[in-house]
Scaffold this active site. Structure first.
Site, PDB file in Angstrom:
ATOM      1  N   GLU A   1       0.860  -1.181   0.000  1.00  0.00           N
ATOM      2  CA  GLU A   1       0.000   0.000   0.000  1.00  0.00           C
ATOM      3  C   GLU A   1       0.899   1.235   0.000  1.00  0.00           C
ATOM      4  O   GLU A   1       1.842   1.286   0.789  1.00  0.00           O
ATOM      5  CB  GLU A   1      -0.912   0.022   1.233  1.00  0.00           C
ATOM      6  CG  GLU A   1      -1.913   1.158   1.146  1.00  0.00           C
ATOM      7  CD  GLU A   1      -2.883   1.219   2.334  1.00  0.00           C
ATOM      8  OE1 GLU A   1      -2.785   0.385   3.246  1.00  0.00           O
ATOM      9  OE2 GLU A   1      -3.712   2.127   2.317  1.00  0.00           O
TER      10      GLU A   1
ATOM     11  N   ALA B   1       2.020   0.041  10.723  1.00  0.00           N
ATOM     12  CA  ALA B   1       1.709  -1.357  10.460  1.00  0.00           C
ATOM     13  C   ALA B   1       0.820  -1.437   9.228  1.00  0.00           C
ATOM     14  O   ALA B   1       0.269  -0.433   8.791  1.00  0.00           O
ATOM     15  CB  ALA B   1       0.993  -1.978  11.656  1.00  0.00           C
ATOM     16  N   MET B   2       0.664  -2.667   8.690  1.00  0.00           N
ATOM     17  CA  MET B   2      -0.084  -2.830   7.439  1.00  0.00           C
ATOM     18  C   MET B   2      -0.981  -4.051   7.532  1.00  0.00           C
ATOM     19  O   MET B   2      -0.543  -5.126   7.926  1.00  0.00           O
ATOM     20  CB  MET B   2       0.918  -2.953   6.281  1.00  0.00           C
ATOM     21  CG  MET B   2       0.291  -3.215   4.935  1.00  0.00           C
ATOM     22  SD  MET B   2      -0.782  -1.826   4.423  1.00  0.00           S
ATOM     23  CE  MET B   2      -1.958  -2.715   3.410  1.00  0.00           C
TER      24      MET B   2
ATOM     25  N   HIS C   1      -6.376  -1.926  15.414  1.00  0.00           N
ATOM     26  CA  HIS C   1      -6.658  -1.185  14.179  1.00  0.00           C
ATOM     27  C   HIS C   1      -6.431  -2.084  12.957  1.00  0.00           C
ATOM     28  O   HIS C   1      -7.312  -2.199  12.092  1.00  0.00           O
ATOM     29  CB  HIS C   1      -5.743   0.039  14.116  1.00  0.00           C
ATOM     30  CG  HIS C   1      -5.868   0.845  12.862  1.00  0.00           C
ATOM     31  ND1 HIS C   1      -6.656   1.958  12.777  1.00  0.00           N
ATOM     32  CD2 HIS C   1      -5.315   0.683  11.627  1.00  0.00           C
ATOM     33  CE1 HIS C   1      -6.587   2.461  11.554  1.00  0.00           C
ATOM     34  NE2 HIS C   1      -5.768   1.705  10.835  1.00  0.00           N
ATOM     35  N   GLU C   2      -5.279  -2.716  12.873  1.00  0.00           N
ATOM     36  CA  GLU C   2      -4.973  -3.536  11.694  1.00  0.00           C
ATOM     37  C   GLU C   2      -5.911  -4.735  11.619  1.00  0.00           C
ATOM     38  O   GLU C   2      -6.366  -5.111  10.545  1.00  0.00           O
ATOM     39  CB  GLU C   2      -3.511  -3.996  11.699  1.00  0.00           C
ATOM     40  CG  GLU C   2      -2.475  -2.873  11.822  1.00  0.00           C
ATOM     41  CD  GLU C   2      -2.637  -1.738  10.816  1.00  0.00           C
ATOM     42  OE1 GLU C   2      -3.132  -1.984   9.701  1.00  0.00           O
ATOM     43  OE2 GLU C   2      -2.273  -0.591  11.172  1.00  0.00           O
TER      44      GLU C   2
HETATM   45 ZN   LIG Z   1      -5.293   1.705   8.802  1.00  0.00          ZN
END
Ligand SMILES: [Zn+2]
Length: 865
Positions: A129, A269-270, A304-305
């Site tokens: 991303e 983070a992803m 969140h991730e």
């Molecule tokens: Zn995010």
């Protein structure tokens, strides 16, 4: 990496208004990676079908790729049918349906931009991303092209762990100890969610049973030395999985969920499908090597991730103008998760403080943009506070307007109807409109207009009849172009209390301001009404209201909304700093000092130590610069110091006892109540250090603390002007004990920001430290990011600007994303007095005269136009 550098002449602008769907559908993608540090071979076999009549060419994205071969239906495509321009490869005369085979070769070791496939400490990892996949193979690198992916990885035995998205299909030994591992992801996804990891890693494992009874294998992969620091992230993950089932009814879908920690990472983070890749600083924690703030950040980012699995992965974005569709919603989800797990009031105070100090700054500066931007040159520059934090505030307002039950029905409808699709913000808001029957036409201004709207509030109270009229006026954001600006729909939550007794005169009410001006009348209001307005910050607006000291004191003492209480005392601090800026000899209002003493003595306040700690903390520079502009940052710094000293003196008899009674005993616990107590104890110690010798306390705390939070506080306080005798010794000891990168970064950032010792020379020296590396974003942020953002004394000088500009130029050649972020403090020149502005602008001009990446060019050119 010369290809990543564009000439400064007119980089291409991408516009939302010009969106067109992709003319082909990709039915499946089969990727084979033969991993090698400098010569990785990637073979893509994909199945295509035309969906737009009349098209005969296929346009794919590609960047820094060595093209080995391109075949269609098994036949080599002749060079005459291939056109390579900029970042795209055009294949002419393709059939309506076909199989494409592309072989590329890439060099992960030379990839210092950290996008696509790269090496981090000898480990292969990816970041795709927003547009990193084009550095792996030729492909339509856009989120609306979704496909199922199968990934086959071959590697030497020195990379025993080989991971990708989805479920593991097979793991086969071939010759010379090499293996082939196959992963299959059954859920169609855009290529930005693709991930691959190859390395010598160890895993901490656990499992989670979902609401329908499926057992999910959970793993966190780290370098072996870090295995003892994974438990907290794993526990946080399980809490997040349970919360998403309870609150949103969302269940995990694959058989396995993996997190991998890497040391070189541009972002936090992803959320790659089933294989989240984390900056190691956002996953590794132990009492000795992570502060309370780090524990809380890790809990929030893991959640969140994970939450993206639905808000982002199962339902994704049609194009990058919709970035806030996934980010705003997911930040809102993670902040509610943190509020449920910890203290709701404190979490909201911290979020509001962050929004005001950072997002409001962005929203009034040269890079201001709407939550849904209309155009961009480099999408990496739009991973901003506006997209994330303001986007979350917009979703919060939708929930406020609908109430929790309708909001949940709206989110259920959104997830069910658009599952497996790439959609826009309109579909999200449309689902909310459908379940509520509400018209969201005017509300869309929050997505489409940049800047922070301003709210003015006037009250007229007739003490004889008791009639009270409140008038609300909205004013356009300061940066708005008046002719094109439309009025916002602003949800205003307010309550009225009596100034003397604190008694509630009018209970909490929600008023929807849809015009430029509107008023509301209440009858029979007795006493001396004080308004508590924008409670919990019910809308991301600036309150323009000069509130009398007596009203603010009443709110700080009595209000039952934590944010309003905190906000009232912050306003009192700001007023005091304003007086000091006008006249450094003006005395601080005794009423403020009495209020601080009263709050400390208040048994109810001490029940919520984290909240009291927030109330005793003075406003940050960014907030003061916003109010007192064009300002002199050095004068603002001294005014704030003077106020702090006055408060330290004024409440002198309380600091020691507060420190002693609040320091938690027993083993370290990273949970909310213990974190709150430590936070108040350390705040008290910081004030105590202003009024008396604290050497013994600091030494004792440093040597005997059970955790990094207290040890770090002792070092930090000693390093400031509190304990000059101890300063060097504790700094050296802290560094000697820094056996993890995360503790090293705390040391580096403290050394780069501490006003007493962090001169320009010292900061340069830190970039030459044996453990510093320009190629590691965490080290760069720890030294140069901290210096430019938090060392007012040294940074706001000609030499400070020069140091930052030199560093930005050096970094731009390696990692344009990081360079474009690091330059930001210079771009905020308009907030300062002309003597500062001129020097800052001249460094920006020096930067733009060089040949820049498009990332850096976009930011700098917007800032000096
Ligand atoms: Zn995010």
């Amino acid at each position: 990496m010369t290809d990543s550098r564009a000439m400064n002449a007119a980089p291409k602008t991408t516009r939302l208004a010009e969106y067109e769907g992709f003319p082909y559908a990709v039915e499946s993608v089969d990727l084979t990676f033969d991993l090698h540090p400098t010569e990785t071979r990637v073979t893509q076999i994909s199945v295509w079908k035309k969906i737009t009549a009349g098209v005969t060419s296929l346009e794919l994205n590609g960047k820094d790729l060595k093209r080995i071969s391109v075949k269609i239906d098994g036949e080599l495509v002749d060079e005459s049918r291939l056109v390579e321009i900029d970042e795209s490869l055009l294949i002419r005369q393709v059939p309506d349906a076909f199989t494409l085979e592309v072989v590329t070769q890439i060099n992960p070791e030379a990839n210092t931009a950290l996008e696509g496939l790269y090496l981090s400490n000898g480990m292969f990892c990816t970041q795709c991303e927003a547009e990193g996949f084009r550095r792996i193979t030729y492909y339509p690198d856009r989120p609306d092209v979704m496909s199922s992916f199968t990934t086959r990885i071959t590697a030497d035995p020195e990379y025993p762990v080989l991971l990708s998205n989805g479920n593991l299909i097979s793991d086969t030994k071939i010759k010379d100890g090499r293996r082939v591992v196959v992963w299959e992801d059954p859920f169609p996804k855009p290529c930005y969610l693709f991930a691959l990891v190859g390395g010598n890693l160890a895993a901490e494992r656990d499992s989670f049973v979902t609401m329908s009874g499926r057992e999910i294998d959970l793993r966190i992969y780290v370098e072996k030395k870090d295995l003892n620091r994974t438990r907290y992230a794993l526990e946080s993950l399980k809490r997040a999985m349970a919360w998403d089932e309870d609150v949103y009814g969302r269940e995990y879908d694959l058989d396995i969920f993996m997190i991998v920690a890497v040391s070189h990472f541009n972002m936090g983070a992803m959320e790659n499908k089933g294989l989240n890749i984390f900056n190691s600083s956002c996953v590794l924690a132990s009492p000795e090597a992570a502060t309370d703030q780090a524990f809380q950040r890790i809990e929030a980012i893991v959640a969140h991730e994970y939450f993206h699995n639905w808000s982002g992965n199962r339902v994704t974005c049609r194009d990058w103008f919709q970035l806030s569709l996934k980010e705003g919603f997911t930040v809102f989800r993670d902040s509610e998760f943190s509020a449920d797990i910890n203290s709701r009031a404190v979490k909201r105070i911290q979020d509001v403080n962050f929004l005001r100090s950072a997002q409001f700054t962005e929203d009034s500066g040269p890079t201001a943009h709407p939550v849904q931007p209309p155009e961009y040159q480099e999408i990496s520059n739009f991973y901003t506070l506006t997209i994330y934090e303001k986007g979350a505030e917009v979703v919060r307002m939708i929930r406020t307007l609908l109430g929790p039950e309708l909001f949940r029905r709206g989110s259920d409808l959104y997830f069910e109807r658009y599952d497996g699709q790439a959609v826009t913000i309109k579909e999200f808001v449309g689902a909310m409109a459908e379940v509520s029957g509400r018209d969201f036409g005017q509300f869309m201004c929050w997505y489409e207009q940049p800047g922070t709207p301003r709210l003015q509030v006037y009250m007229d109270h007739d003490s004889v009849t008791g009639q009270l009229t409140i008038q609300f006026d909205q004013r356009a954001p300061a940066i708005a172009e008046i002719d094109s600006h439309k009025a916002y729909l602003i949800p205003i939550s307010y309550q009225l209390i009596d100034r003397e007794s604190g008694q509630v005169l009018v209970p909490e009410t929600l008023f929807e301001l849809s015009q430029t001006s509107a008023s509301v009348t209440h009858e029979d209001v007795k006493g001396n009404p004080v308004i508590s307005v924008l409670r919990g910050l019910s809308a991301p607006v600036k309150l323009e209201m000069t509130r009398p000291v007596a009203d603010l004191i009443a709110l700080a003492r009595f209000d039952d909304d934590g944010v309003s209480r905190w906000d009232a005392i912050q306003d009192l601090y700001i007023q005091s700093i304003g007086h000091l800026l006008k006249d450094p000899d003006s005395p601080i209002d005794q009423a403020l000092i009495d209020l601080v003493c009263e709050l400390i003595r208040d048994p109810q306040m001490v029940q919520d130590p984290a909240c009291l700690a927030e109330m005793l903390t003075l406003p940050q520079d960014n907030i003061l610069w916003d109010i007192f502009q064009p300002g002199d940052p050095q004068a603002i710094l001294s005014a704030r110091k003077q106020l702090r000293q006055t408060l330290a003196d004024g409440a002198s008899k309380y600091w020691k006892i507060l420190f002693e009674t609040m320091t938690p005993e027993g083993p370290y616990q990273p949970e909310a109540s213990a974190i709150g107590r430590r936070s108040l104890a350390i705040t008290a110690l910081t004030y105590l250090a202003k009024i008396e010798q604290v050497d013994t306390i600091l030494e004792d705390l440093f040597n005997n603390a059970s955790n990094l939070t207290e040890r770090f506080a002792a070092y930090r306080i000693a390093r400031s002007d509190a304990a000059p005798h101890l300063s060097d010794a504790l700094s050296q000891k802290f560094l000697d004990g820094a056996d993890t990168d995360e503790v090293l970064d705390l040391w580096l950032s403290t050394e780069a920001t501490n006003e007493r010792t962090a001169t320009i020379e010292r900061v340069k020296e830190l970039t030459g430290h044996e453990r510093f590396a320009w190629t590691n974003p965490n080290r760069v942020r720890a030294v140069l990011g901290a210096f430019a953002n938090r060392n007012v004394k040294a940074f706001y000088s000609a030499a400070g600007y020069r140091l930052l500009a030199d560093s930005v130029l050096k970094l731009d050649a390696m990692n344009p994303q990081i360079a474009a972020r690091l330059v930001m403090p210079l771009c905020q020149w308009a907030r300062f007095e002309p003597s500062y502005q001129d020097k800052m602008k001249s460094e920006l001009r020096r930067i733009i005269s060089q040949n820049l990446s498009k990332d850096l060019f976009e930011i700098v050119s917007k800032s000096i136009d």
